[in-house]
Write a protein that holds these residues in place. Structure first.
Motif, short mmCIF file in Angstrom:
data_model
loop_
_atom_site.label_atom_id
_atom_site.label_comp_id
_atom_site.label_asym_id
_atom_site.label_seq_id
_atom_site.Cartn_x
_atom_site.Cartn_y
_atom_site.Cartn_z
N GLY A 69 0.61 -1.10 -0.17
CA GLY A 69 0.02 0.12 -0.06
C GLY A 69 0.81 1.30 0.03
N GLU A 70 2.04 1.32 0.11
CA GLU A 70 3.04 2.40 0.12
C GLU A 70 4.04 2.30 -0.76
N ALA A 71 3.53 3.12 -1.84
CA ALA A 71 4.45 3.44 -3.19
C ALA A 71 5.49 4.22 -2.80
N ALA A 72 6.64 4.13 -3.78
CA ALA A 72 7.70 4.61 -3.41
C ALA A 72 8.24 5.06 -5.02
N ALA A 73 8.81 6.43 -4.96
CA ALA A 73 9.31 7.08 -5.99
C ALA A 73 10.93 6.86 -6.06
N SER A 74 11.35 6.80 -7.26
CA SER A 74 12.80 6.57 -7.10
C SER A 74 13.35 7.50 -8.08
N TRP A 75 14.49 8.36 -7.41
CA TRP A 75 14.95 9.55 -8.09
C TRP A 75 16.39 9.54 -7.78
N THR A 76 17.13 9.42 -9.28
CA THR A 76 18.55 9.74 -9.19
C THR A 76 19.07 10.92 -9.28
N ILE A 77 19.96 11.12 -8.21
CA ILE A 77 20.70 12.66 -8.22
C ILE A 77 21.88 12.63 -8.72
N GLU A 78 21.87 13.52 -9.90
CA GLU A 78 23.13 13.60 -10.65
C GLU A 78 23.70 15.25 -10.17
N ASN A 79 24.79 15.51 -10.97
CA ASN A 79 25.11 16.76 -10.94
C ASN A 79 24.47 17.81 -11.36
N GLY A 80 23.60 18.46 -10.46
CA GLY A 80 22.36 19.46 -10.80
C GLY A 80 21.31 18.98 -11.58
N GLU A 81 21.21 17.81 -11.43
CA GLU A 81 19.97 17.13 -12.36
C GLU A 81 19.40 15.91 -11.48
N ILE A 82 17.90 15.86 -11.65
CA ILE A 82 17.25 14.61 -11.19
C ILE A 82 16.84 13.63 -12.21
N VAL A 83 16.88 12.54 -12.20
CA VAL A 83 16.42 11.83 -13.21
C VAL A 83 15.11 11.03 -12.29
N ALA A 84 13.95 11.22 -12.97
CA ALA A 84 12.76 10.63 -12.29
C ALA A 84 12.13 10.06 -13.53
N ASN A 85 11.52 8.89 -13.48
CA ASN A 85 10.88 8.13 -14.40
C ASN A 85 11.39 8.18 -15.73
N GLY A 86 12.77 8.15 -15.77
CA GLY A 86 13.53 8.00 -17.03
C GLY A 86 13.46 9.50 -17.76
N GLN A 87 13.18 10.71 -17.21
CA GLN A 87 13.24 11.84 -17.65
C GLN A 87 14.14 12.70 -16.73
N ARG A 88 15.04 13.66 -17.46
CA ARG A 88 15.90 14.30 -16.64
C ARG A 88 15.19 15.74 -16.40
N PHE A 89 15.55 16.18 -14.99
CA PHE A 89 14.84 17.58 -14.55
C PHE A 89 15.94 18.30 -14.05
N GLY A 90 15.85 19.56 -14.12
CA GLY A 90 16.73 20.52 -13.44
C GLY A 90 16.19 20.76 -11.96
N PHE A 91 17.10 21.42 -11.24
CA PHE A 91 16.49 21.66 -9.85
C PHE A 91 15.67 22.49 -9.68
#
Length: 145
Positions: A69-91
């Motif tokens: 019942g508890e879902a978890a999101a997985s984010w990868t932290i890189e140098n100034g970026e977040i990768v979430a669901n295969g997409q790159r996002f800036g801070f």
């Protein structure tokens, strides 16, 4: 010829004073010298290890069982970026991502720190997740690449 007695002038006692200004100057110079020459651990290096009692070897991937019942999101932290669901996002997109987690009722986030992630990147993500009232955050290291 009569001898004239020469009166000696009264001698005053010598008073020695101790000035602290040169001592303070020397202490400040020593302080600056030691501050500049000391080698501290760079603050930008953050070593992540597996938790106590897990028995995992360093660099080994661990799997965790999530409570039902508890879902978890997985984010990868890189140098100034977040990768979430295969997409790159800036801070600059982090507040919107955190609000989307809260809106989707995802109380847990797994932050995966890459080898290029800086400590400030991790701190920034943690601050934004705390501001969005995300209930649980776990940080793991991807290891060296």
């Amino acid at each position: 010829m009569a001898k004239r007695s020469i009166r000696e002038l009264p001698r005053s006692e010598r008073r020695y004073t101790f000035a602290l200004t040169p001592l303070a100057d020397a202490m400040f110079q020593l302080l600056i010298f030691f501050m500049l020459t000391s080698s501290l651990t760079p603050y930008s290096l953050l070593t992540l290890q597996s938790g106590p009692g897990t028995g995992a070897a360093p660099g080994a991937q661990e799997t965790t069982v999530e409570p039902p019942g508890e879902a978890a999101a997985s984010w990868t932290i890189e140098n100034g970026e977040i990768v979430a669901n295969g997409q790159r996002f800036g801070f600059e997109s982090l507040p919107q991502l955190a609000q989307a987690l809260v809106a989707a009722d995802t109380p847990r986030v797994l932050l995966i720190s890459s080898a290029r992630a800086r400590v400030q990147d991790i701190v920034t993500v943690l601050e934004i997740l705390a501001a969005a009232n995300v209930a649980s955050v776990q940080i793991v290291s991807r290891g060296t690449q």
